[in-house]
Design an enzyme around this catalytic site. Structure first.
Site, PDB file in Angstrom:
ATOM      1  N   GLU A  91       0.827  -1.204   0.000  1.00 22.22           N
ATOM      2  CA  GLU A  91       0.000   0.000   0.000  1.00 22.22           C
ATOM      3  C   GLU A  91       0.859   1.252   0.000  1.00 22.22           C
ATOM      4  OE1 GLU A  91      -3.009  -2.299   3.062  1.00 22.22           O
ATOM      5  OE2 GLU A  91      -1.819  -0.605   3.736  1.00 22.22           O
ATOM      6  N   CYS A 104       2.955   8.138   2.102  1.00 21.43           N
ATOM      7  CA  CYS A 104       3.467   7.086   2.981  1.00 21.43           C
ATOM      8  C   CYS A 104       3.776   5.872   2.105  1.00 21.43           C
ATOM      9  CB  CYS A 104       2.407   6.766   4.032  1.00 21.43           C
ATOM     10  SG  CYS A 104       2.911   5.491   5.173  1.00 21.43           S
ATOM     11  N   CYS A 111       5.993  -7.901   7.040  1.00 20.04           N
ATOM     12  CA  CYS A 111       7.081  -7.402   7.899  1.00 20.04           C
ATOM     13  C   CYS A 111       7.455  -8.499   8.880  1.00 20.04           C
ATOM     14  CB  CYS A 111       6.643  -6.150   8.652  1.00 20.04           C
ATOM     15  SG  CYS A 111       7.973  -5.449   9.658  1.00 20.04           S
ATOM     16  N   CYS A 115       5.319  -6.368  15.223  1.00 23.91           N
ATOM     17  CA  CYS A 115       4.836  -5.560  16.348  1.00 23.91           C
ATOM     18  C   CYS A 115       3.407  -5.964  16.686  1.00 23.91           C
ATOM     19  CB  CYS A 115       4.904  -4.066  16.014  1.00 23.91           C
ATOM     20  SG  CYS A 115       6.582  -3.503  15.713  1.00 23.91           S
ATOM     21  N   CYS A 118       0.310  -4.068  15.122  1.00 24.69           N
ATOM     22  CA  CYS A 118       0.413  -3.676  13.714  1.00 24.69           C
ATOM     23  C   CYS A 118      -0.218  -4.724  12.799  1.00 24.69           C
ATOM     24  CB  CYS A 118       1.890  -3.478  13.361  1.00 24.69           C
ATOM     25  SG  CYS A 118       2.162  -3.219  11.603  1.00 24.69           S
ATOM     26  N   CYS A 342      -1.962   1.190   8.203  1.00 24.74           N
ATOM     27  CA  CYS A 342      -1.002   0.359   7.490  1.00 24.74           C
ATOM     28  C   CYS A 342      -1.373  -1.123   7.500  1.00 24.74           C
ATOM     29  CB  CYS A 342       0.345   0.578   8.158  1.00 24.74           C
ATOM     30  SG  CYS A 342       1.563  -0.609   7.743  1.00 24.74           S
TER      31      CYS A 342
END
Ligand code: SF4
Length: 376
Positions: A91, A104, A111, A115, A118, A342
Site C-alpha cells: 500500500e 506514505c 514485515c 509488532c 500492527c 497500514c
C-alpha cells in the site's frame, strides 16, 4: 527480462548508460524524463538521441506496479493497493494537507518485526521490495496526482515522503538507499532531506549506516517507556534494547538534517497509556535525546486483541510530556473510512495462512504487561 530503470539512482543509471556506451549527461536526461516528467515511453523522450532510444527499447523499461485498487476517503486521503506478485500486495497512502502533500511508502511485502499492534506485522513477512518497487509508489502517485490536479509544469504534488508504510525499511537497506537517493536527487524528485523520513522500529546498526550514507529525518517507533513492555510490543527490542536504541538516536543527530528525533507512540488502552508511563518516558528521554513525540491513536483490528485509548486518556498523556517541555502532537486519524491504517487492505488480499500460524505461535509467548490503573 528488461532492466527496470526505476531500480537505479542516478549513479546506477549512469553506470547502466556507460555499459551501453553512453555518456553521463544522457543518463541525466533519461533520469529527468522518467522521474520529473513521469514518462515511460522512450519514443516520447524527444530530446534523447534516437540511437539511445533504440538501444533502450527491448533492454530497459519503466516498470510500474500493477494497481489493484484506489480508495479515496471523504477527507481526501487516497490509498493505493499495488500487486507485487505471488498473492502479495503493498500500500501507498497520500495524505493531503493545506501546505503539503505527504506520501506514505511501503518497503516490504509484510514485515518480519511482528509488532503486536500492527496489522502488517500480523500478516508475517513475504519479501523485500526492490528499489524499483519502492520508487514506483512515488512515481505513480506523483504523476497521477499532477495529472488529476492539473498542476503546472514543475509544481509538485508530493513534497513529503515518509517510509512508514508496510515493512521495516532498515531491514531492506540495500533497496532503500538508492530509493532515498532518487527521492532527494535534484534531477529526480528533488525532495529536501528534512522532508524524507525513515521510520524504524529500532534496527540499531542500520541507524548508524543511514547516518553515514544518507541522513534524512528519522522517526523511531518507541511505544513503551521500559524494556519489559517494549519487548512485548516490539519484539526487536530484545535484540536492541532501549539504552542502545537511544544511544543510536543521539549518534544519528550528529548528521541528521533535523535537530530532533520523532518518537512514534501508539496509544493502547490500558497497556502503555497511563500518566505514570508518560512520566517514565520523560525520565527516559529528557536530557538525553532531543525529540518530539507523535502520539498515534491505535487503529483496532480484530486479531490484535487491543483497543484504542480513549481520547481524554491520550490528552492526559500528551499533557505530561508537554509539561516536561517535550513537543508532543497527536496524529489526526485520516482515512478511517478507507482502512488507511497500514496493512489493513493488503491483509485482505493476501493468503498468508502459514505465516499467520507461525506468528500466532510466536505471539502466544509474548505476554502483554498491563498496568494496574485507577478506574476511569
Ligand atoms: S509497526 Fe512497522 S516494524 Fe512493526 S510490524 Fe508493523 S510494519 Fe513492521
Amino acid at each position: 527480462m528488461a532492466v527496470n530503470l526505476l531500480d537505479f539512482d542516478l549513479d546506477g543509471l549512469a553506470a547502466f548508460c556507460d555499459a551501453l556506451g553512453e555518456k553521463r549527461f544522457r543518463a541525466v536526461q533519461l533520469f529527468r524524463w522518467v522521474h520529473q516528467k513521469g514518462e515511460s515511453d522512450f519514443e516520447r523522450m524527444s530530446d534523447l538521441a534516437k540511437s539511445l532510444r533504440a538501444k533502450l527499447s527491448g533492454v530497459a523499461e519503466v516498470r510500474a506496479l500493477p494497481l489493484l485498487s484506489e480508495h479515496v476517503s471523504a477527507d481526501g486521503t487516497i490509498k493505493w493497493l499495488f500487486d507485487v506478485g505471488a498473492g502479495n500486495a503493498v500500500e501507498a497512502v497520500f495524505i493531503p494537507e493545506a501546505e503539503r502533500g505527504t506520501l506514505c511508502v511501503s518497503s516490504q511485502a509484510g514485515c518480519a518485526v511482528g509488532c503486536r499492534f500492527c496489522s502488517t506485522g500480523h500478516q508475517g513477512f513475504s519479501r523485500n521490495l526492490t528499489t524499483g518497487e519502492i520508487v514506483a509508489q512515488l512515481w505513480f502517485a506523483e504523476h497521477r496526482l499532477r495529472r488529476r490536479l492539473a498542476l503546472a509544469g514543475g509544481e509538485r504534488a508530493i513534497d513529503n515522503v515518509v517510509m512508514m508504510g508496510m515493512g521495516e525499511p532498515l531491514q531492506n537497506y540495500a533497496a532503500l538507499l538508492p530509493a532515498l537517493r532518487t527521492m532527494l536527487d535534484d534531477h529526480g524528485y528533488g525532495l529536501s532531506r528534512r522532508r524524507v523520513t525513515v521510520s524504524t522500529s529500532g534496527v540499531v546498526p542500520m541507524i548508524d549506516r543511514l547516518r553515514e550514507d544518507c541522513p534524512v529525518a528519522l522517526a523511531v517507533s518507541l511505544h513503551a517507556p521500559d524494556d519489559a513492555l517494549r519487548d512485548a510490543l516490539v519484539p526487536l527490542n530484545r535484540k536492541y534494547p532501549l539504552a542502545e536504541l537511544l544511544d543510536a538516536c543521539v549518534r544519528y543527530l550528529e548528521r541528521s538534517p533535523r535537530d530532533f528525533i520523532t518518537f512514534e507512540y501508539c496509544m493502547l488502552d490500558g497497556v502503555n497509556d497511563a500518566p505514570a508511563q508518560a512520566q517514565e518516558l520523560v525520565r527516559l528521554v529528557r536530557a538525553r535525546v532531543p525529540c518530539k513525540f507523535n502520539l498515534i491513536p491505535f487503529n483496532p483490528f480484530p486479531a490484535s486483541g487491543l483497543l484504542r485509548s480513549p481520547r481524554e486518556r491520550v490528552l492526559a498523556f500528551a499533557r505530561v510530556l508537554q509539561d516536561a517541555g517535550i513537543v508532543t502532537t497527536i496524529r489526526k486519524t485520516r482515512g478511517d473510512d478507507i482502512d488507511a491504517a497500514c496493512g489493513q487492505l493488503a491483509g485482505e488480499v493476501q493468503d498468508r495462512t502459514r505465516a499467520r500460524e507461525r506468528l500466532v505461535g510466536r505471539r502466544a509467548s509474548i505476554p502483554i504487561v498491563t498496568r494496574p490503573e485507577a478506574p476511569r
